[in-house]
Design a protein around this motif. Structure first.
Motif, short mmCIF file in Angstrom:
data_model
loop_
_atom_site.label_atom_id
_atom_site.label_comp_id
_atom_site.label_asym_id
_atom_site.label_seq_id
_atom_site.Cartn_x
_atom_site.Cartn_y
_atom_site.Cartn_z
N GLY A 147 0.82 -1.20 0.00
CA GLY A 147 0.00 0.00 0.00
C GLY A 147 0.85 1.25 0.00
N ASP A 148 0.26 2.32 0.49
CA ASP A 148 0.92 3.62 0.41
C ASP A 148 2.18 3.64 1.26
OD1 ASP A 148 -1.02 4.78 -1.23
OD2 ASP A 148 -2.36 4.98 0.48
N LEU A 149 3.25 4.03 0.63
CA LEU A 149 4.54 4.06 1.34
C LEU A 149 5.24 5.38 1.08
CD1 LEU A 149 6.70 2.42 2.97
CD2 LEU A 149 7.70 1.86 0.79
N PRO A 150 5.11 6.32 1.98
CA PRO A 150 5.88 7.56 1.81
C PRO A 150 7.36 7.28 2.06
CG PRO A 150 4.67 7.57 3.89
CD PRO A 150 4.28 6.32 3.18
N SER A 151 8.20 8.14 1.53
CA SER A 151 9.63 7.84 1.59
C SER A 151 10.14 7.77 3.02
CB SER A 151 10.41 8.89 0.80
OG SER A 151 10.41 10.10 1.52
N TYR A 152 9.53 8.56 3.93
CA TYR A 152 10.06 8.55 5.29
C TYR A 152 9.76 7.23 6.01
CZ TYR A 152 5.31 10.35 5.80
OH TYR A 152 3.97 10.53 5.69
N ASP A 153 8.86 6.42 5.45
CA ASP A 153 8.59 5.13 6.07
C ASP A 153 9.25 3.98 5.31
OD1 ASP A 153 7.24 5.81 8.30
OD2 ASP A 153 5.24 5.65 7.43
N ALA A 154 10.00 4.32 4.27
CA ALA A 154 10.67 3.25 3.53
C ALA A 154 11.75 2.62 4.41
CB ALA A 154 11.29 3.81 2.26
N PHE A 155 12.05 1.38 4.15
CA PHE A 155 13.07 0.69 4.92
C PHE A 155 14.43 1.02 4.31
CE2 PHE A 155 9.27 -1.86 5.40
CZ PHE A 155 9.22 -2.00 6.78
N THR A 156 15.36 1.40 5.14
CA THR A 156 16.67 1.73 4.61
C THR A 156 17.67 0.64 4.96
OG1 THR A 156 17.15 3.01 6.59
CG2 THR A 156 16.30 4.22 4.71
N LEU A 157 18.63 0.52 4.11
CA LEU A 157 19.67 -0.49 4.28
C LEU A 157 21.01 0.19 4.55
CD1 LEU A 157 18.82 -2.86 1.33
CD2 LEU A 157 18.76 -3.50 3.73
N GLY A 158 21.77 -0.38 5.42
CA GLY A 158 23.08 0.17 5.75
C GLY A 158 23.03 0.92 7.07
N GLY A 159 24.10 0.85 7.79
CA GLY A 159 24.17 1.53 9.07
C GLY A 159 24.49 0.56 10.19
N PRO A 160 24.81 1.10 11.36
CA PRO A 160 25.27 0.24 12.45
C PRO A 160 24.24 -0.77 12.93
CG PRO A 160 24.96 2.51 13.19
CD PRO A 160 24.85 2.52 11.71
N TYR A 161 22.95 -0.52 12.68
CA TYR A 161 21.95 -1.48 13.11
C TYR A 161 21.32 -2.19 11.92
CZ TYR A 161 22.75 0.88 17.40
OH TYR A 161 23.38 1.40 18.50
N SER A 162 21.93 -2.05 10.75
CA SER A 162 21.39 -2.73 9.58
C SER A 162 22.50 -3.57 8.94
CB SER A 162 20.85 -1.66 8.63
OG SER A 162 20.53 -2.21 7.41
N VAL A 163 23.30 -2.93 8.13
CA VAL A 163 24.47 -3.63 7.60
C VAL A 163 25.67 -2.79 8.00
CG1 VAL A 163 25.59 -4.57 5.56
CG2 VAL A 163 23.12 -4.47 5.65
N ARG A 164 26.47 -3.34 8.89
CA ARG A 164 27.60 -2.58 9.41
C ARG A 164 28.63 -2.36 8.30
NH1 ARG A 164 28.64 -6.06 14.77
NH2 ARG A 164 27.24 -7.53 13.76
N GLY A 165 29.42 -1.36 8.46
CA GLY A 165 30.43 -1.06 7.45
C GLY A 165 29.94 -0.05 6.44
N TYR A 166 28.65 0.26 6.47
CA TYR A 166 28.10 1.27 5.57
C TYR A 166 27.50 2.38 6.41
CZ TYR A 166 28.39 -2.42 2.06
OH TYR A 166 28.83 -3.40 1.23
N ASN A 167 27.27 3.50 5.76
CA ASN A 167 26.59 4.58 6.46
C ASN A 167 25.10 4.30 6.48
OD1 ASN A 167 28.95 6.00 6.82
ND2 ASN A 167 28.76 6.99 4.82
N MET A 168 24.41 5.06 7.29
CA MET A 168 22.95 4.92 7.37
C MET A 168 22.36 5.15 5.98
SD MET A 168 21.34 4.57 10.42
CE MET A 168 19.99 5.69 10.68
N GLY A 169 21.65 4.17 5.48
CA GLY A 169 20.96 4.32 4.22
C GLY A 169 21.85 4.29 3.00
N GLU A 170 23.10 3.94 3.17
CA GLU A 170 24.02 4.00 2.04
C GLU A 170 23.72 2.96 0.98
OE1 GLU A 170 28.23 3.97 3.17
OE2 GLU A 170 28.71 3.29 1.16
N LEU A 171 23.03 1.89 1.39
CA LEU A 171 22.76 0.82 0.43
C LEU A 171 21.44 1.01 -0.30
CD1 LEU A 171 24.01 -2.28 2.38
CD2 LEU A 171 25.01 -1.26 0.37
N GLY A 172 20.55 1.79 0.26
CA GLY A 172 19.30 1.99 -0.45
C GLY A 172 18.13 2.16 0.49
#
Lengths: 792, 311
Positions: free
Chosen positions: A681-706
């Motif tokens: 359904g409706d997904l505004p960008s601020y609710d999109a799931f981001t990849l990268g960051g210390p609690y997602s994929v370490r070694g990348y910046n927050m949201g660096e992967l997409g």
């Protein structure tokens, strides 16, 4: 009474140690030590457990006044000069047992010891050296200094070393100064203890004026036994010994003994069974069999074994008070286990006076383990549990859980819970100033910004732990509209009623927050993406049901307004991007659903967390599962209707079984982690799931992967304990599952991000900080990171 | 966007009379089929001769050509009318910049084309290139992603610099067929279209924009194989315009792709119900099991089984 025949019941092998007096000394143990067995003087003493406002658990051990003829207790407990001399008075609430002829022994003994002289001056014996002086030949006016004490076993004709268990029965100390009367009392004590068939005390003069004391004795023995029984005599009416008339005929005497025996049988039958487990029973039976004759020393050993078990298990008030039925084939061990007769909750003011508390009693009662209720045996662990639970209410500055003997019911324990309430209202202001150097390198007056936080709390409304708290934070009080953050929350626990065991808490809060959106972040090689701030302001109401300390279910309604702003705090509807020419164009992906930069929406939020992790020597082991769903209701700008969900599964696998206990090394742990997030359904960008960051994929910046509609993150970490901390190696992967184009405007592609990526690395835990070297697999380069807190 | 100023197609007069006749004939044919206007979208990599081709078709210098420089970043629409027939040609900037698809150029093109209908796509590349590479594929992919696969039903591949002698004495026709085949193959791969569906429909025409182009006896510009290329191109355009496939109307949906927010919206109540029954409930059951299996300390367990004492 210098010698006595072995009584049928050996009373008071153990001097009682539970007392009603206020504690003389308290020793504080920090929580980390609470597992280790405190080095308590034996026989073990009463403990009060207390808690300070600093929320650290303190164990207040209150060694009892050393009125006991027990040197260990005196010195171990007091630590003060020579034992504090607090004896006498109302001590000895255990009477000297049934059947014996030494009822009221303790009263006498305590009284005797009470007048022990504290003076350190002494007189020379005034006799030639190396003369043996009988006790009755000593001068009653002199204070003798005792240079050493030795035991002489008459039956075996050997001197007994200080390690012998009899030694602890003597209150005399080498180097102490005693009068003849004191020495006589000491002897009387020993003689009436029932441990000795015959006991004598004599002095040997030394050239320097002191005397060496020799106690010669022959141990009491009884016929051998092949049965052992342990009974709980707590709360039983103590039988009052009938004074035996010295003029009784033999027949009368016989009758008297028979009636005593019958009475004792009845007593045993009425007594309740003990907690003592079978294996200890078997152990003691074994001891009895091996030993043959039942001797006083054997009984002491049995007493020690039984008490050791009780105290190891936390039954701090358990005491062996008597051995009965001696000279039969069964040894009966009478134990007062420490049955709780009353639970007393008191409130104290700052000065320690008992006051009427604001907190309603059921609020505290529901936190107490059942094992503290009347009818249960007092256990120090239950006390600690109560302490922790009550402390978690965060209503009290000081908590004491204190067992004390019941005056009305012998052998009973009253559990006192003393609480000092915190102030109901509190307010706090913390300030900070920021200075920014101006053009000339010097700060200008205009750059001085007063900032800080104002917070207040009104706790424990109506005594039911309801609270209102709020806080306002800004970095500039002169211009608070720039970054004012506020929070106002009302917490209403015990939604189903304080008596109802279901534990649901209602929380209503107003909040705002400002966060940098990780959706508008550049990929590798993209210089600088102009940041987008996401401001959320709203109201949230939810109900949390706590199933266990860690597992809970939260559900509620969220209504919020989301505003997206650019760097200069202007509302913006689209993300910006830097053109190759260096200019900035504002036609990037839309930031909001409405396309105006402001969205309003209401949605249901539910979160269920199952967490059965526990600490094994400091390492987390167990499972943690979390499922969260945000269900849009079609209420708000553009009628947002969506289902946004995420499932997190984390396993902490213990790789090697280890023995649990304080100070033991933690096991190596393998952590497996999976996180799936998705939205229909409706997904505004601020609710999109981001990849990268210390609690997602370490070694990348927050949201660096997409930033994507559906994501999957997988991680594995191996933790190896090293010297009180651990090192770890990890590998992680995050993937957008091809759903980046499912976000309107495809911010992943616009900012040239990969949409997926892996990393691996190693790290070291330094207290709260993680230092890790992570290699980003997309570019193959590594970097060192310092992070706060745990990844999982 | 304002519609372009439609001017009289005067450039047609500059063509050789034979060409003029042929063109007018083709226009007439279109009019017969009730087609009063034709929109041609010209796309391709940078520097392949898109603008020159446009100029050649119109017969005037309508679009500035700048050799050695990348052209302007904006698409240009050229509209000419003749005898009640309007020809629109949209010239676009090159899609490749620095070895990548220029997303922004593509985006600008898409926005430029909003609410327009594309009758013919003229995909321009050079004949005198021996190799095809990944860039061609990327361009094809970008076009497909932007306008959908259907656009290839309306496509013509134009190969410029046709007046070119193939190396090593390779016959001209053979070189041409090899070149067009390899190009089509890569376009097909980029557009992710099946072989048959693609090859059948995309014609390849040759173009020579140079002023030194050979001319035949009737002063028409001819290719080395003797065909007059302008009439041939217009002929092919006409054929494509009149083929069965529908023209591509560029609307908002096409530019932005299908709205992902609308996908699966109807299923949300079902999804929510499934989540409740298949996730929340089982997790709750697991928690209850945890509570039952909780390892209680010895003192707690012991008392639990021991409380039958009378008090």
């Amino acid at each position: 009474m210098s010698s006595s025949t072995a009584p049928n019941n050996l009373a008071a092998v153990i001097p009682s140690s539970c007392r009603k007096r206020p504690p003389l000394t308290k020793c504080n143990l920090s929580p980390s030590d609470s597992n280790s067995k405190p080095t308590l003087p034996r026989p073990p003493l009463f403990k009060a457990i207390a808690l300070s406002s600093a929320a650290s658990i303190l164990l207040h051990c209150t060694p009892l006044s050393p009125f006991l003829p027990n040197p260990l207790a005196q010195f171990g407990g007091g630590g003060t000069t020579g034992g504090g001399g607090g004896g006498g008075g109302d001590g000895g609430w255990f009477h000297g047992g049934s059947g014996g002829d030494q009822g009221g022994l303790w009263q006498r003994m305590f009284a005797a010891l009470a007048d022990e002289s504290q003076s350190q001056e002494w007189d020379s014996h005034g006799l030639p050296a190396n003369i043996v002086v009988q006790l009755n030949k000593m001068s009653g006016f002199k204070k003798y200094k005792v240079s050493d004490i030795s035991f002489f076993d008459r039956s075996e004709r050997v001197r007994v070393g200080t390690e012998d268990s009899f030694f602890e029965m003597v209150s005399l100390r080498p180097g102490g100064v005693y009068t003849k009367a004191q020495l006589q009392k000491e002897l009387e004590t020993l003689a009436t203890s029932g441990m000795f068939e015959k006991v004598d005390l004599e002095g040997k003069t030394n050239p320097d004026g002191t005397i060496g004391v020799t106690i010669s004795f022959s141990e009491s023995t009884w016929q051998s036994a092949d049965k052992f029984r342990c009974i709980n005599v707590g709360l039983m009416q103590q039988t009052k010994p009938v004074e035996m008339d010295a003029d009784m005929t033999d027949k009368e005497r016989m009758e008297y003994y028979l009636s005593q025996e019958r009475e004792y049988k009845r007593r045993i039958d009425r007594a309740r069974p003990c907690l003592l487990p079978r294996h200890v029973h078997a152990e003691i039976l074994d001891m009895l069999k091996r030993h043959g004759m039942v001797s006083a020393r054997l009984l002491q050993r049995i007493r020690d074994r039984v008490q050791k078990w009780y105290h190891d298990e936390g039954y701090a008030c358990a005491q062996v008070v008597n051995f009965g039925n001696l000279n039969t084939n069964e040894v009966v061990c009478e134990v007062v286990e420490g049955d709780i007769t009353k639970l007393d909750i008191q409130f104290q003011d700052k000065l320690g006076n008992v006051v009427e508390g604001n907190t309603q009693v059921p609020v505290i009662q529901r936190e107490l383990p059942r094992q503290l209720r009347p009818g249960y045996t007092f256990n120090i662990e239950a006390g600690k549990q109560a302490l922790r639970n009550v402390n978690s209410l965060a209503l009290f500055s000081n908590i004491e859980v204190n067992p004390r003997p019941d005056e009305k019911q012998e052998g009973g324990i009253i559990v006192e819970i003393k609480l000092k309430e915190l102030e109901q209202k509190s307010a706090e202001v913390s300030t900070e100033w920021s200075l920014v150097p101006g053009r000339g390198g010097y700060p200008t007056l205009a750059s001085v910004q007063p900032g800080g936080t104002v917070s207040f709390e009104h706790r424990n409304l109506q005594g039911l732990n309801r609270s209102i708290n709020g806080s306002i934070t800004t970095s500039n009080f002169l211009n608070p509209q720039d970054d004012l953050a506020f929070k106002l929350e009302y917490v209403h626990p015990y939604l189903d009623g304080v008596y109802y065991p279901r534990n649901r808490t209602l929380r209503v809060s107003c909040f705002n927050s400002r966060k940098l959106s990780p959706v508008f972040t550049g990929g590798p090689g993209v210089d600088e993406v102009p940041p987008i701030w996401v401001d959320r302001t709203g109201v949230k109401a939810n109900i949390t049901e706590n199933f266990t300390r860690q597992s809970k279910f939260t559900y509620g309604l969220v209504m919020e307004e989301i505003t997206t702003r650019d760097e200069s705090s202007h509302i913006c509807a689209n993300g910006q991007r830097v053109l190759p020419s260096g200019g900035i164009s504002a036609d990037g992906p839309p930031t909001t659903l409405s396309g105006t930069g402001i969205d309003r929406m209401a949605f249901l939020q539910a979160n269920i967390t199952r967490d059965n992790t526990r600490f094994v020597n400091g390492a987390v082991v167990g499972d943690r599962n979390m499922f969260q769903v945000d269900q849009g209701l079609g209420i708000g700008t553009q009628f947002p209707f969506f289902n946004r969900h995420q499932l997190t599964l984390t396993r902490f696998l213990q790789l090697i079984p280890v023995e649990e206990g304080a100070g033991k090394p933690p096991p190596p742990v393998l952590v497996l982690h999976g996180h799936y997030g998705g939205c229909v359904g409706d997904l505004p960008s601020y609710d999109a799931f981001t990849l990268g960051g210390p609690y997602s994929v370490r070694g990348y910046n927050m949201g660096e992967l997409g930033a994507a509609r559906n994501i999957l993150e997988l991680a594995a970490e191996l933790r190896i304990p090293v010297k009180g901390t651990h090192v770890y190696a990890f590998a992680e992967h995050g993937n957008d599952l091809g759903s980046s184009k499912g976000v309107k405007g495809n911010p992943t592609e616009v900012y040239r991000r990969m949409g997926h990526g892996s990393s691996y690395g190693v790290g070291l835990k330094l207290g709260l900080v993680r230092a890790e070297y992570a290699v980003d697999h997309n570019s193959g380069t590594g970097a060192l990171f310092f992070r706060f807190g745990e990844r999982f | 966007m304002a519609s372009p100023i439609i001017r009289e197609w005067s450039g047609i007069n500059t063509f050789a009379p034979a060409t003029q006749t042929k063109l007018l004939e083709l226009l007439g044919k279109l009019k017969q089929e009730n087609v009063n206007s034709l929109t041609i979208l010209v796309m391709g990599k940078g520097g392949v001769g898109k603008s020159s081709t446009v100029n050649s078709i119109i017969g005037e210098r309508v679009v500035s050509i700048s050799p050695f420089q990348s052209e302007g970043p904006r698409p240009v629409i050229v509209a000419r009318s003749r005898a009640g027939f309007t020809l629109n040609i949209i010239d676009t900037p090159g899609l490749i910049e620095g070895g990548y698809i220029n997303d922004m150029a593509l985006d600008i093109i898409k926005r430029f084309l909003l609410n327009k209908t594309i009758d013919v796509l003229l995909y321009v590349d050079r004949l005198d290139v021996y190799r095809v590479d990944n860039l061609d594929k990327l361009v094809a992919k970008a076009i497909t992603d932007s306008f959908g696969k259907e656009i290839w039903n309306k496509a013509i591949v134009a190969l410029t610099h046709a007046q070119f002698s193939p190396p090593d004495g390779l016959p001209y026709d053979e070189f041409f067929s090899q070149r067009s085949e390899s190009l089509l193959k890569v376009l097909r791969a980029g557009a992710r279209i099946k072989k048959e569906a693609f090859q059948a429909s995309i014609p390849v025409v040759l173009v020579e924009n140079s002023g030194r182009c050979n001319k035949n006896e009737s002063d028409e510009k001819v290719l080395p194989n003797g065909t007059a290329w302008i009439p041939h191109l217009v002929q092919t355009i006409t054929n494509i315009a009149l083929n069965k496939s529908a023209s591509i109307h560029v609307d908002k949906d096409l530019i932005e792709g299908p709205n992902p927010n609308q996908r699966g919206k109807l299923w949300i109540p079902l999804v929510f119900a499934l989540q409740y029954f298949l996730l929340i409930k089982p997790i709750k059951a697991l928690i209850e099991r945890d509570i039952e299996n909780e390892r209680k300390p010895a003192w707690e367990r012991r008392d639990a089984g021991f409380r039958k004492r009378d008090f």
